[in-house]
Design an enzyme around this catalytic site. Structure first.
Site, short mmCIF file in Angstrom:
data_model
loop_
_atom_site.label_atom_id
_atom_site.label_comp_id
_atom_site.label_asym_id
_atom_site.label_seq_id
_atom_site.Cartn_x
_atom_site.Cartn_y
_atom_site.Cartn_z
CG ASN A 183 -1.65 1.27 1.45
OD1 ASN A 183 -1.83 2.04 0.51
ND2 ASN A 183 -2.12 1.50 2.67
CE LYS A 197 0.75 3.49 4.92
NZ LYS A 197 0.28 3.48 6.27
CG HIS A 223 -5.75 1.45 5.12
ND1 HIS A 223 -5.31 2.43 5.97
CD2 HIS A 223 -4.71 0.61 4.92
CE1 HIS A 223 -4.04 2.18 6.29
NE2 HIS A 223 -3.65 1.08 5.65
CD GLU A 241 -2.81 5.22 6.83
OE1 GLU A 241 -2.81 5.35 5.60
OE2 GLU A 241 -1.86 4.74 7.47
CD GLU A 291 -3.26 -2.98 7.23
OE1 GLU A 291 -2.17 -3.18 6.71
OE2 GLU A 291 -3.91 -1.94 7.03
N GLY A 311 2.55 1.95 10.64
CA GLY A 311 3.47 3.08 10.48
C GLY A 311 4.17 3.48 11.77
CB SER A 321 5.46 -2.00 11.80
OG SER A 321 4.99 -0.69 12.08
C1 PEP Z 1 -0.58 -0.06 5.79
O1 PEP Z 1 -0.57 1.07 5.37
O2 PEP Z 1 -1.51 -0.82 5.51
C2 PEP Z 1 0.51 -0.50 6.67
C3 PEP Z 1 0.45 -1.69 7.20
O3 PEP Z 1 1.54 0.39 6.87
P1 PEP Z 1 2.97 0.06 7.55
O4 PEP Z 1 3.50 -1.20 6.92
O5 PEP Z 1 3.82 1.24 7.21
O6 PEP Z 1 2.75 -0.09 9.01
#
Ligand code: PEP
Length: 272
Positions: free
Chosen positions: A11, A13, A98, A100, A170, A176, A220
């Site tokens: 992803n 973003k 997601h 976010e 997630e 992040g 992460s």
């Molecule tokens: C994501 O944006 O779905 C995500 C898991 O980000 P990150 O790997 O940076 O934590």
């Protein structure tokens, strides 16, 4: 047990201009070239870079997804992008719900369900994202939050759709932040998600279909922690943000997915 797809999805973003998307997608496609037993590799750029990524991965096994979409085909919805527009481009996957989107853009369990129905109607493969906040985890609410999110997402979704849908766990506190959810815990929550899906479809005798749904962990994920995740029975792949933005970090994640496909992923803890 059903052999489920292994998926490594990146992803991006709100990163990567068209030029940068071409460079990154080309590097990922080149890294996959000639490789056997690859997982399903999915690049998920921002809307404006989708076409560049699609051009760059032509003739490769890599697929492209979108980060969001509206559930309507068209209309007076300024700023939205429809499933019709995505399928016309050649997009194969779409992220739905997601965290976010849930945190900053008003996504709710109900709109997740609407988007999921639209994705299925347009033959896009939905990756439905669920996960608890830090507050919810610390209050012992992880399982109930995740169960509620999965139940709401799948409301009125017919059993045969379970052959298409992907679910990503997630935890919001892991996205992040550099704080990865321990592999055993991610595996446990994904097991809960699978049990929830089985339960939702037990009337009609379709619980067994839950075994076919690929379940991903996200939060992460990076080259140094993916191997342990990939060795867990419920973790069928990874949804990756930060580490998907550089080919030199994303390609090792694909390699870890490949080991899972080959059945050689090893749980470092089980070797002790
Ligand atoms: C994501 O944006 O779905 C995500 C898991 O980000 P990150 O790997 O940076 O934590």
């Amino acid at each position: 047990m059903t052999k489920r797809k292994t998926i490594i999805a990146g992803n991006w973003k709100m990163f990567k201009t068209r030029k940068e998307a071409t460079e990154l997608a080309s590097a990922v496609a080149a890294g996959c070239k000639g490789e056997k037993d690859l997982p399903e590799v999915v690049l998920i750029p921002p809307f404006t870079s989708i076409e560049s990524a699609l051009n760059a991965i032509k003739d490769s096994p890599v697929s492209v997804g979108a980060q969001n979409m509206d559930w309507r085909d068209n209309g007076a919805f300024t700023g939205e992008v429809s499933p019709v527009m995505l399928t016309e481009l050649g997009v194969k996957y779409v992220l739905i719900g997601h965290s976010e989107r849930r945190q900053f853009f008003g996504e709710t369990n109900q709109t997740v369900n609407q988007r999921l129905k639209a994705a299925l109607a347009h033959k896009l493969i939905p990756i439905v994202c669920v996960g608890e906040t830090l507050d919810e985890r610390e209050s012992g609410l992880t399982d109930s939050v995740v169960r509620r999110q999965v139940g709401a997402a799948l409301a009125e979704i017919p059993p045969e759709a379970l052959e298409i849908i992907v679910v990503a766990y997630e935890p919001v506190w892991a996205i992040g932040t550099g704080k990865v959810c321990e592999a055993d815990e991610a595996n446990r929550v994904l097991g809960q998600i699978r049990a929830t899906i089985a339960d939702l479809y037990k009337e009609g005798g379709n619980s067994g279909l839950a075994d076919q749904v690929p379940l991903l962990y996200g939060g992460s994920v990076k080259p140094s922690n993916i191997e342990e995740q990939m060795a867990k029975p419920e973790i069928d792949g990874a949804l990756v943000g930060g580490a998907s933005l550089k080919a030199e970090e994303f390609l090792p994640l694909i390699k870890a997915g490949q080991k899972r496909v080959q059945g050689t992923a090893k749980d470092s803890l089980s070797k002790v």
